[in-house]
Design an enzyme around this catalytic site. Sequence first.
Site, PDB file in Angstrom:
ATOM      1  N   CYS A  83       0.857  -1.176   0.000  1.00 58.56           N
ATOM      2  CA  CYS A  83       0.000   0.000   0.000  1.00 58.56           C
ATOM      3  C   CYS A  83       0.896   1.230   0.000  1.00 58.56           C
ATOM      4  O   CYS A  83       2.089   1.141   0.305  1.00 58.56           O
ATOM      5  CB  CYS A  83      -0.920  -0.006   1.217  1.00 58.56           C
ATOM      6  N   CYS A 130      -4.059   6.037   0.560  1.00 53.89           N
ATOM      7  CA  CYS A 130      -3.582   4.780  -0.025  1.00 53.89           C
ATOM      8  C   CYS A 130      -3.355   4.860  -1.529  1.00 53.89           C
ATOM      9  O   CYS A 130      -2.974   3.867  -2.155  1.00 53.89           O
ATOM     10  CB  CYS A 130      -4.583   3.658   0.276  1.00 53.89           C
ATOM     11  N   LYS A 162     -12.132  -5.107   3.168  1.00 55.47           N
ATOM     12  CA  LYS A 162     -11.504  -4.268   4.198  1.00 55.47           C
ATOM     13  C   LYS A 162     -12.448  -3.117   4.514  1.00 55.47           C
ATOM     14  O   LYS A 162     -12.731  -2.272   3.662  1.00 55.47           O
ATOM     15  CB  LYS A 162     -10.162  -3.736   3.700  1.00 55.47           C
ATOM     16  N   ARG A 188      -2.766   3.486  13.436  1.00 60.87           N
ATOM     17  CA  ARG A 188      -2.362   4.782  12.899  1.00 60.87           C
ATOM     18  C   ARG A 188      -1.060   5.241  13.549  1.00 60.87           C
ATOM     19  O   ARG A 188      -0.182   5.784  12.886  1.00 60.87           O
ATOM     20  CB  ARG A 188      -3.448   5.826  13.140  1.00 60.87           C
ATOM     21  N   LYS A 236     -11.156  -7.997   6.962  1.00 67.62           N
ATOM     22  CA  LYS A 236     -10.510  -7.133   7.961  1.00 67.62           C
ATOM     23  C   LYS A 236     -11.471  -6.020   8.352  1.00 67.62           C
ATOM     24  O   LYS A 236     -12.016  -5.360   7.458  1.00 67.62           O
ATOM     25  CB  LYS A 236      -9.222  -6.552   7.370  1.00 67.62           C
ATOM     26  N   TYR A 249      -1.509  -9.845  16.357  1.00 72.11           N
ATOM     27  CA  TYR A 249      -0.357  -9.347  17.093  1.00 72.11           C
ATOM     28  C   TYR A 249      -0.030 -10.237  18.284  1.00 72.11           C
ATOM     29  O   TYR A 249       1.005 -10.043  18.925  1.00 72.11           O
ATOM     30  CB  TYR A 249      -0.613  -7.906  17.547  1.00 72.11           C
TER      31      TYR A 249
END
Length: 318
Positions: A114, A124, A189, A199, A242, A307
């Site tokens: 991206c 993007c 998405k 962010r 997502k 994560y």
Amino acid sequence: MRRMRRLRVPGIREMVSETDLGIQNLVQPIFVDERITEPRMIESMPGQYHQSIESVAAEAGALEDLGVPAVLLFGLPSTKDEMGSAAADPDGVIQKAVRAIKECTSLLVITDLCLCEYTSHGHCGLVRGERVLNDETLPLLGEVAVSQAQAGADIVAPSGMMDHMVRAIRTSLDWEGFADTPILSYSAKYASTFYGPFREAAQSGFAFGDRRGYQMDPANFAEALWEVQLDIEEGADMVMVKPAMPYLDVLRAVKEMFGMPTAAYQVSGEYSMIQAAAERGWLDERAAFLESLMCIKRAGADMIITYWAKEYARQCEG
């Protein structure tokens, strides 16, 4: 008379479990910042770090030793411009990180594809005024894909939600001799509030407007199926939903309708909410992550980007 609790006693409960979750299903995201020389904690995502070019190989080696099979790389470049030029630089942050990881591990390396982390405006795609330009962005995405593949990426993962990005990337990869490089497309998405901590982590906030003009409306379900179908027709080898937990209905439908290898991304907000609650004693961290990951797997995910992959490996596979 049937009594369901007969199947819930220890031993039998595990034997009749319908969903199998293992480390082989998980992908660990890594943020690589070429402006730093040692790992730096990400405040909004407890337990996560910005890695340097120097440290990323060691982090990847630790993940491989734990059994984590794959990583998803995000890059933070030293310079940004209107065109996101650094994204396609053969010596860019992602390209250097891929080479460093490949030199010392056999991990599968997936590269986020991206422009938002590389553009000065944070969008993007290319912009004119305050309008994000779809078609003008597509050739650049093809260039970035080729550059990442040349560096050694095993899978490229376009995430910008530009219409026809998969076709443009597949065409560029094939033309440059990378016909065997798979595309994992961020097909469905959503424009989600759950991206908040990301962010900060990716330093990809936008200078104007928002991303609702190209990311999906959370109210829409059928649209996600159209998006996935278009990406498959254009050459996607794997598709993604997502975020994960708020969109399990979409995930289930995508898997059932298309039968494609399907990923789900347990995004930064999902991760940080559990961590924040666990820090306050409101939730058990391990139990909450295991339950959420199991639910995502049960809904149809073959791969889960999370994560917590490293912690899963430490706590559940060791």
